[in-house]
Design a protein around this motif. Sequence first.
Motif, PDB file in Angstrom:
ATOM      1  N   TYR A 195      18.849  11.452 -22.612  1.00 40.53           N
ATOM      2  CA  TYR A 195      20.245  10.947 -23.747  1.00 40.53           C
ATOM      3  C   TYR A 195      19.265   9.406 -24.310  1.00 40.53           C
ATOM      4  O   TYR A 195      18.305   8.702 -23.678  1.00 40.53           O
ATOM      5  N   SER A 196      19.575   9.177 -25.700  1.00 43.54           N
ATOM      6  CA  SER A 196      18.959   8.407 -26.836  1.00 43.54           C
ATOM      7  C   SER A 196      20.100   7.483 -26.138  1.00 43.54           C
ATOM      8  O   SER A 196      21.638   7.720 -25.764  1.00 43.54           O
ATOM      9  N   LEU A 197      19.552   6.331 -26.378  1.00 41.20           N
ATOM     10  CA  LEU A 197      20.760   5.213 -27.019  1.00 41.20           C
ATOM     11  C   LEU A 197      21.795   5.380 -27.364  1.00 41.20           C
ATOM     12  O   LEU A 197      23.590   4.225 -26.725  1.00 41.20           O
ATOM     13  N   GLU A 198      22.013   5.750 -28.650  1.00 41.46           N
ATOM     14  CA  GLU A 198      22.820   6.095 -30.061  1.00 41.46           C
ATOM     15  C   GLU A 198      24.367   6.990 -29.283  1.00 41.46           C
ATOM     16  O   GLU A 198      24.488   6.844 -29.312  1.00 41.46           O
ATOM     17  N   GLU A 199      23.122   7.945 -28.413  1.00 42.23           N
ATOM     18  CA  GLU A 199      24.369   9.213 -28.130  1.00 42.23           C
ATOM     19  C   GLU A 199      25.122   8.423 -25.967  1.00 42.23           C
ATOM     20  O   GLU A 199      26.295   7.867 -26.716  1.00 42.23           O
ATOM     21  N   LEU A 200      24.476   7.218 -25.695  1.00 35.92           N
ATOM     22  CA  LEU A 200      24.795   6.717 -24.323  1.00 35.92           C
ATOM     23  C   LEU A 200      25.961   5.378 -25.434  1.00 35.92           C
ATOM     24  O   LEU A 200      27.373   5.860 -25.059  1.00 35.92           O
ATOM     25  N   MET A 201      26.072   5.099 -26.126  1.00 34.33           N
ATOM     26  CA  MET A 201      26.328   3.588 -26.773  1.00 34.33           C
ATOM     27  C   MET A 201      28.038   4.891 -27.517  1.00 34.33           C
ATOM     28  O   MET A 201      29.059   4.287 -27.354  1.00 34.33           O
ATOM     29  N   SER A 202      27.530   6.049 -27.941  1.00 31.19           N
ATOM     30  CA  SER A 202      28.820   7.155 -29.168  1.00 31.19           C
ATOM     31  C   SER A 202      29.994   6.688 -27.877  1.00 31.19           C
ATOM     32  O   SER A 202      31.201   6.939 -27.997  1.00 31.19           O
ATOM     33  N   MET A 203      29.005   7.622 -26.088  1.00 30.28           N
ATOM     34  CA  MET A 203      29.692   7.732 -25.558  1.00 30.28           C
ATOM     35  C   MET A 203      30.908   6.899 -25.332  1.00 30.28           C
ATOM     36  O   MET A 203      31.805   6.849 -24.662  1.00 30.28           O
ATOM     37  N   ILE A 204      30.305   5.608 -24.877  1.00 21.60           N
ATOM     38  CA  ILE A 204      31.231   4.823 -24.409  1.00 21.60           C
ATOM     39  C   ILE A 204      32.021   4.201 -25.303  1.00 21.60           C
ATOM     40  O   ILE A 204      32.925   4.022 -25.703  1.00 21.60           O
ATOM     41  N   GLN A 205      31.239   4.079 -26.722  1.00 22.03           N
ATOM     42  CA  GLN A 205      32.875   3.549 -27.579  1.00 22.03           C
ATOM     43  C   GLN A 205      33.702   4.764 -28.437  1.00 22.03           C
ATOM     44  O   GLN A 205      35.058   3.992 -27.936  1.00 22.03           O
ATOM     45  N   SER A 206      33.405   6.081 -27.669  1.00 20.90           N
ATOM     46  CA  SER A 206      34.535   7.619 -27.315  1.00 20.90           C
ATOM     47  C   SER A 206      35.646   6.970 -26.445  1.00 20.90           C
ATOM     48  O   SER A 206      36.468   7.324 -26.742  1.00 20.90           O
ATOM     49  N   LEU A 207      35.254   6.433 -25.855  1.00 17.39           N
ATOM     50  CA  LEU A 207      36.671   5.540 -24.200  1.00 17.39           C
ATOM     51  C   LEU A 207      37.361   5.016 -25.143  1.00 17.39           C
ATOM     52  O   LEU A 207      38.005   4.380 -25.820  1.00 17.39           O
ATOM     53  N   ALA A 208      38.841   5.415 -24.383  1.00 15.38           N
ATOM     54  CA  ALA A 208      40.190   4.111 -24.563  1.00 15.38           C
ATOM     55  C   ALA A 208      39.681   2.585 -24.592  1.00 15.38           C
ATOM     56  O   ALA A 208      38.791   2.878 -23.708  1.00 15.38           O
ATOM     57  N   PRO A 209      40.419   1.695 -25.188  1.00 18.25           N
ATOM     58  CA  PRO A 209      39.989   0.887 -25.322  1.00 18.25           C
ATOM     59  C   PRO A 209      39.954  -0.474 -23.605  1.00 18.25           C
ATOM     60  O   PRO A 209      39.086  -0.477 -23.841  1.00 18.25           O
ATOM     61  N   ARG A 210      40.971  -0.153 -23.471  1.00 20.71           N
ATOM     62  CA  ARG A 210      40.617  -0.610 -21.886  1.00 20.71           C
ATOM     63  C   ARG A 210      39.772   0.483 -20.772  1.00 20.71           C
ATOM     64  O   ARG A 210      39.317  -0.821 -19.817  1.00 20.71           O
ATOM     65  N   TYR A 211      39.908   1.521 -20.983  1.00 23.06           N
ATOM     66  CA  TYR A 211      38.836   2.377 -20.439  1.00 23.06           C
ATOM     67  C   TYR A 211      37.405   1.265 -20.386  1.00 23.06           C
ATOM     68  O   TYR A 211      36.364   1.053 -19.607  1.00 23.06           O
ATOM     69  N   ARG A 212      36.838   1.384 -21.360  1.00 21.12           N
ATOM     70  CA  ARG A 212      35.406   1.007 -22.401  1.00 21.12           C
ATOM     71  C   ARG A 212      35.575  -0.319 -21.534  1.00 21.12           C
ATOM     72  O   ARG A 212      33.842  -0.728 -21.505  1.00 21.12           O
ATOM     73  N   MET A 213      37.106  -0.893 -21.966  1.00 18.40           N
ATOM     74  CA  MET A 213      36.280  -2.909 -21.799  1.00 18.40           C
ATOM     75  C   MET A 213      35.818  -2.464 -19.820  1.00 18.40           C
ATOM     76  O   MET A 213      35.056  -3.628 -19.357  1.00 18.40           O
ATOM     77  N   VAL A 214      36.953  -1.860 -19.308  1.00 20.15           N
ATOM     78  CA  VAL A 214      36.144  -2.138 -17.978  1.00 20.15           C
ATOM     79  C   VAL A 214      35.268  -1.193 -17.173  1.00 20.15           C
ATOM     80  O   VAL A 214      34.467  -1.853 -16.126  1.00 20.15           O
ATOM     81  N   PHE A 215      34.847   0.214 -18.372  1.00 17.97           N
ATOM     82  CA  PHE A 215      33.668   0.115 -17.679  1.00 17.97           C
ATOM     83  C   PHE A 215      32.365  -0.688 -17.693  1.00 17.97           C
ATOM     84  O   PHE A 215      31.433  -0.958 -17.026  1.00 17.97           O
ATOM     85  N   ASN A 216      32.443  -1.068 -18.767  1.00 20.43           N
ATOM     86  CA  ASN A 216      31.204  -2.530 -19.411  1.00 20.43           C
ATOM     87  C   ASN A 216      31.196  -3.747 -18.302  1.00 20.43           C
ATOM     88  O   ASN A 216      29.970  -3.621 -17.836  1.00 20.43           O
ATOM     89  N   LEU A 217      32.342  -4.237 -18.177  1.00 17.89           N
ATOM     90  CA  LEU A 217      32.555  -4.893 -17.605  1.00 17.89           C
ATOM     91  C   LEU A 217      31.901  -4.407 -16.039  1.00 17.89           C
ATOM     92  O   LEU A 217      31.391  -5.462 -15.212  1.00 17.89           O
ATOM     93  N   TYR A 218      32.027  -3.286 -15.449  1.00 17.41           N
ATOM     94  CA  TYR A 218      31.896  -3.229 -13.965  1.00 17.41           C
ATOM     95  C   TYR A 218      30.856  -2.475 -14.087  1.00 17.41           C
ATOM     96  O   TYR A 218      29.962  -2.478 -13.352  1.00 17.41           O
ATOM     97  N   ALA A 219      30.450  -1.631 -14.943  1.00 19.82           N
ATOM     98  CA  ALA A 219      29.114  -0.921 -14.779  1.00 19.82           C
ATOM     99  C   ALA A 219      27.344  -1.497 -15.383  1.00 19.82           C
ATOM    100  O   ALA A 219      26.550  -1.317 -14.333  1.00 19.82           O
ATOM    101  N   ILE A 220      27.790  -1.962 -16.586  1.00 20.44           N
ATOM    102  CA  ILE A 220      26.963  -2.566 -17.352  1.00 20.44           C
ATOM    103  C   ILE A 220      26.973  -4.427 -16.863  1.00 20.44           C
ATOM    104  O   ILE A 220      25.493  -4.492 -16.503  1.00 20.44           O
ATOM    105  N   GLU A 221      28.000  -4.505 -16.785  1.00 21.02           N
ATOM    106  CA  GLU A 221      27.521  -6.319 -16.482  1.00 21.02           C
ATOM    107  C   GLU A 221      27.516  -6.576 -15.421  1.00 21.02           C
ATOM    108  O   GLU A 221      27.232  -7.587 -14.900  1.00 21.02           O
ATOM    109  N   GLY A 222      28.328  -6.228 -14.450  1.00 20.90           N
ATOM    110  CA  GLY A 222      28.043  -6.094 -12.846  1.00 20.90           C
ATOM    111  C   GLY A 222      29.026  -7.025 -12.702  1.00 20.90           C
ATOM    112  O   GLY A 222      28.839  -8.007 -11.207  1.00 20.90           O
TER     113      GLY A 222
END
Lengths: 192, 547
Positions: free
Chosen positions: A119-146
């Motif tokens: 997957y390209s970076l754009e594809e991964l980014m668009s997947m994350i952006q397509s999540l509902a706001p609260r899911y996106r926030m929790v996923f970013n904070l947990y999986a990516i920010e740590g």
Amino acid sequence: MKLFTRPKSDEEKLIEGCIAGKREVQRDLYDLYSKKMMAVCLRYAPTNFEAEDIMQEGFVKVFANIEKFKRDCPLEFWIRRIMINTALKHLRQKSLLTVSHETEEVASISSDSCNLTGYSLEELMSMIQSLAPRYRMVFNLYAIEGYNHKEIGEMMGISEGTSKSQYSRARVILQQMLARQDHNFKEHVISK
Amino acid sequence: MSSANKQERGSLEEQFRSRMHDAEASPAPDLWSRIDHELTVHENRQYKERFVMYRQLAAACLVLLLLAGALVYYQVGNQAGQPVAATAQQVAANANTQAAPAEASEPAKSSQTAAPAGAEAIASAQPATRTAKPLPAGSDSRVAGAAPARAATAETPKQEVQQPYLEQPGSTNPPAYAATGGTGEPAEAQEKVQQPAIPDTESARPKMQSVVVRQKLPEEQEVLLPKTIKELGEPQYKTLAAMPATDQKKEDALQQSLGKTAKKEQVVASAANSRWSVGMASGPSYFNQNIGLPDQMMPAVRYNSFATFGPQADVSTARNMEAAREEYDDNTDAAFSYGMEVRAGFRLTKKLKLLSGIGFIQNSARTKTSFIFRQFWFKPTTREPYELVSTIFMPSLTNGFSPDSIAVEQTSPFYVNYQYRQISVPLGLQYEGKIGNRGWRWYASGALAANFLTESRITTGSDKVPSFSYDNKEEVSPFRKVQFSTNIGMGVGKQISESVMIVAGPEFRSYLSSMLANPDQALAPQGKPYSIGVNLGVQYLLGQGEK
């Protein structure tokens, strides 16, 4: 009188120039971190337009409060934290983070053998952006920010348990997206 | 990075993290120019705020300067209107240093009218001293000193009467003056008068010593001095009475001439002349903010009938709103409030003092509540929608209820604190008097104060309700920026040294207007706030101890 003084690093020079309000130094700092921070903002915002708004507000906060930076962590981490907080504030203002009691059942996928190399970076980014706001926030904070769920709960004003359940939902949705993409790709290859 | 639990992370998280954490994306090319513009606006706003603050500070300084100028003008005007008293004070102040020359000058001025002592007297003394002839052997210095004095008494009674005040302990003149009494002496005695001022000759020394020995006999002096005044005759005594000095002062002056309390009396005289004092006061207080919450909003929300229009909140929300309002009425109490003040005092009369200064006040109140309000609202300045999470207090101040989105949640009780910080500039009067002779004093004061609201904050003990400050420029504060108040206080003070006094007593501060800037639009009766506190302070009298 100090005979030997430690030479100032580029980061320290940048900080001091920004504290002095020198616009050209502020521009240098912006140039140094703007690309990374834009990627951060894109992960938290649903659209590019809103990501730019968050980034604009975030950098204004950085320059307005840089004298409060205690230098106990890398400057990049501090700026990233400001961007995340600004994104949180934006979403809170839009009331997109209010806790709702989801009733929809998401089918869990036990398989953890996803491979993102195709997957390209754009594809991964668009997947994350397509999540509902609260899911996106929790996923970013947990999986990516740590951050852990307790810290996420404090940041978002929700309980640790809510954070965990929202994360598991976000994870399942992403896995479903990835599975769907895989399926489409395989069909495309077979049809060829 | 945070203390994330790595064990829960699977390969999905790790892959996302490795791909996304340090990812880069190009921002819009014009983004920097937008940031640049916003920074410029931000700097301009900061500059404007700083400018406004300095302007207010300059205005406050100007007011204080004008006040001080007016007081100084008043003081100077008073002094100009009392020349006789001023002359008497000058005479008393110069007594120690100029006694001898003043006496020496009397013969020279004996043919003139009485004039104030001082530099003029010293100047006139010089030629007289130069014309003095050597003292004849065997002559009595007491007689020599007394003769011209009496000669002057005959023609210038006022100056003669002032002589006892001018006498200095150790001078040869007082006993000489006393010893001679009112017996007449020929005019040629003027030639002898200068000798006591120049006691260099061998012949004069034994005489001087004998005089000093006589001075050390207080009983004799006490007998002699009143006798001298009596011998001056009725006209002289009348002249003395015509002066502003009282009989008590005369007694004091006599004692001063005896050298008993000269130094102490000078200090007291300096203290009596001191009009200025500075002080500091501080103390806790009970504050009642007297803010009423409207009840009128409730029926429109509570009753969902066909007669009403527009969106309606549900019945439980309406009930909770009503309960929250009652809770506010019942559970709002005073919290710890305090004030600090720096004061300058100017004594107008013996007991009346004008007071002014600048102070800081933090008034606090608190409510124990268990209701949280959530609703969609718009920022007043930007019209930006947001979710307002608050207690009943904040939206009630501006009637900020949105019936179509409001939800009232009942939780466990928590405290809401209201803090109002003010800069206070009082101007008032203080009346004070003595209690006994042990340095105790009482006072009663009244002042009008202008109180400038600098900060108003609402803090909560609940994590769910964010604290709020009206310093945020996106919000319009409903509170009055300037409030006038009357301050009434009374209490007692104890003088712990000649210049320092500590005071304590109750103080009542009644504000002349409500906390809300527009009480008419509040749809609820608004009371006037007040505070009752204890005033603890210290006063320093300027000029005390000066010689």
